[in-house]
Design a protein around this motif. Sequence first.
Motif, short mmCIF file in Angstrom:
data_model
loop_
_atom_site.label_atom_id
_atom_site.label_comp_id
_atom_site.label_asym_id
_atom_site.label_seq_id
_atom_site.Cartn_x
_atom_site.Cartn_y
_atom_site.Cartn_z
N THR A 112 -12.11 20.94 5.66
CA THR A 112 -12.66 21.52 6.30
C THR A 112 -14.09 21.44 6.48
O THR A 112 -14.73 21.92 7.92
CB THR A 112 -13.76 22.66 5.24
OG1 THR A 112 -12.10 23.44 4.40
CG2 THR A 112 -14.01 23.82 5.29
N TRP A 113 -14.98 20.26 6.01
CA TRP A 113 -15.98 19.80 6.52
C TRP A 113 -16.07 19.25 7.38
O TRP A 113 -16.84 19.08 8.82
CB TRP A 113 -17.02 19.13 5.06
CG TRP A 113 -18.71 18.06 5.04
CD1 TRP A 113 -19.34 18.80 6.39
CD2 TRP A 113 -18.18 16.63 5.89
NE1 TRP A 113 -19.92 17.70 6.02
CE2 TRP A 113 -19.19 16.73 6.10
CE3 TRP A 113 -17.73 15.73 4.94
CZ2 TRP A 113 -19.77 15.20 6.24
CZ3 TRP A 113 -17.64 14.69 5.01
CH2 TRP A 113 -18.95 14.02 5.44
N LYS A 114 -14.77 18.02 7.88
CA LYS A 114 -14.39 17.30 8.84
C LYS A 114 -14.46 18.56 9.85
O LYS A 114 -15.11 17.95 11.15
CB LYS A 114 -13.33 16.17 8.14
CG LYS A 114 -13.83 15.52 7.03
CD LYS A 114 -15.08 14.64 8.36
CE LYS A 114 -14.79 12.98 7.97
NZ LYS A 114 -15.88 12.18 8.60
N PRO A 119 -22.67 21.04 8.70
CA PRO A 119 -23.89 20.47 8.14
C PRO A 119 -23.12 20.51 6.75
O PRO A 119 -22.59 21.64 6.07
CB PRO A 119 -25.22 20.38 7.95
CG PRO A 119 -24.98 22.21 8.42
CD PRO A 119 -24.18 22.01 9.36
N SER A 120 -23.15 19.16 5.53
CA SER A 120 -21.92 19.12 4.65
C SER A 120 -22.42 20.53 3.98
O SER A 120 -21.63 21.02 2.95
CB SER A 120 -22.15 17.87 3.29
OG SER A 120 -24.08 17.46 3.60
N HIS A 121 -23.94 20.62 3.42
CA HIS A 121 -24.87 22.07 2.22
C HIS A 121 -23.96 22.78 2.56
O HIS A 121 -23.95 23.61 1.64
CB HIS A 121 -26.13 21.32 2.25
CG HIS A 121 -26.83 22.45 4.05
ND1 HIS A 121 -27.26 23.76 3.99
CD2 HIS A 121 -27.29 21.32 5.09
CE1 HIS A 121 -27.61 23.79 5.22
NE2 HIS A 121 -27.28 22.50 5.71
N VAL A 256 -16.86 11.77 -0.68
CA VAL A 256 -15.46 12.23 -1.35
C VAL A 256 -16.54 13.28 -1.38
O VAL A 256 -17.86 13.90 -1.55
CB VAL A 256 -14.98 11.56 -2.18
CG1 VAL A 256 -16.03 12.09 -3.42
CG2 VAL A 256 -14.03 12.25 -2.56
N TYR A 257 -15.70 14.71 -1.51
CA TYR A 257 -15.87 15.93 -1.90
C TYR A 257 -15.52 16.30 -2.90
O TYR A 257 -14.04 16.43 -3.61
CB TYR A 257 -15.58 17.39 -1.37
CG TYR A 257 -16.51 17.56 -0.13
CD1 TYR A 257 -16.69 19.13 -0.75
CD2 TYR A 257 -16.67 17.37 0.96
CE1 TYR A 257 -17.85 19.98 0.51
CE2 TYR A 257 -17.55 17.61 1.95
CZ TYR A 257 -18.04 18.83 1.44
OH TYR A 257 -19.32 19.61 2.46
N MET A 258 -16.36 16.65 -4.02
CA MET A 258 -16.03 16.32 -5.48
C MET A 258 -16.98 17.67 -5.96
O MET A 258 -18.02 17.35 -6.09
CB MET A 258 -16.58 14.80 -6.06
CG MET A 258 -15.82 14.96 -7.47
SD MET A 258 -15.12 13.17 -7.83
CE MET A 258 -17.15 12.49 -7.85
N GLY A 268 -26.64 27.24 1.45
CA GLY A 268 -25.21 27.27 0.32
C GLY A 268 -25.87 25.87 -0.53
O GLY A 268 -26.62 26.61 -1.51
N VAL A 269 -25.54 24.58 -0.03
CA VAL A 269 -26.02 23.40 -1.38
C VAL A 269 -27.66 23.37 -1.26
O VAL A 269 -27.36 22.49 0.14
CB VAL A 269 -25.26 22.16 -1.64
CG1 VAL A 269 -25.54 21.23 -2.46
CG2 VAL A 269 -23.78 23.20 -2.33
N TYR A 270 -28.67 23.46 -1.54
CA TYR A 270 -29.82 23.34 -1.35
C TYR A 270 -30.03 21.64 -2.53
O TYR A 270 -31.15 21.02 -1.97
CB TYR A 270 -30.82 24.18 -2.81
CG TYR A 270 -31.51 25.68 -1.16
CD1 TYR A 270 -32.39 25.78 -1.01
CD2 TYR A 270 -30.09 26.21 -1.10
CE1 TYR A 270 -31.98 26.17 0.24
CE2 TYR A 270 -30.34 27.24 -0.07
CZ TYR A 270 -31.41 27.59 0.11
OH TYR A 270 -31.77 27.91 1.25
#
Length: 307
Positions: A112-114, A119-121, A256-258, A268-270
């Motif tokens: 999904t990110w790719k 942005p990954s967050h 990687v996504y983990m 999202g992710v801070y």
Amino acid sequence: MACAIALLMRRIASEVCLIDQNLDKAAAEAEDIQHASMFLGCPLVTGTSDIYKIRDSSVVVIAACEKKPGEKLDVKNNVDVFKRIIPLIAKLAGKAVLLVVSQPIDVMSYVTWKLSKFPSHRVLGTGTLLDSCRLQDLVSQKLGVARKSISCVNIGAQGDTSVPIWSSVNVAGTRICDINPRMGQENDPEKWRDIAEAVNKTDAELNRRKDDKGPGCWALGFCTAEIIDAIIRNTKIVLPVSTYIHSRSHRTDKDVYMSVPCVLGREGVYAKMRQNLNDHEKAAVQRCADNIRAVLRECGIFCETEE
């Protein structure tokens, strides 16, 4: 549906749109919920097959390619489906946070990110949050202590290869490994490894017992709602979710996504919480990363990330 019901019962959202390729099913489910919406804070619940309805959404939950009981997971098919829908989702909801629930969660989060080029967050998966909840429940039963008094976490890959971090399990601030240094090891006299094995086998066991009756996982729905609550209300709670991990900053040698504990909020992710792992835990986390990357490579989606 478990995700939608959990979200609505917590009264987090004022509007929820259910999207399914089967228009009649999506519309019927939404109408059924709407009939009793007065008990849910009167949200607007709609069902459609038109993906354009996600335009300007704050959060998009991606639960496509649900596996039926007894059916083998077809990752390549899931990737093909995501190649069709993710670019359009990214175009229509360019400011949304994308939350991936589709299996395998860590692999599909990376995909999904790719594909979204977000942005990954702003792309994350439910990851090992459910595994961590199951670990907490079983530790609670073993110790006879309330769940809320126990702090524990599974990281790595969601499912049967998740890694319990025994070195950090604590009750009211007291680490159990300070009392039992062999906790979680093969020669552990208290056999904590049995709990880890039970956590990793739970999905398969529940699916076998439930067969084709009811939603695949109510608990996953509640976990999804908890993550959405953190995003919508900007709570900055720390939860283990699947997020982008680069290089050795989190004990892996490649990107990687983990799942690792993350601070979650409106964007999202801070932040990602660094952990002090022992040698056994480091090795297990590295194996998870290698397995995820192997699946991505088989699907032709993986490429090295330069920084």
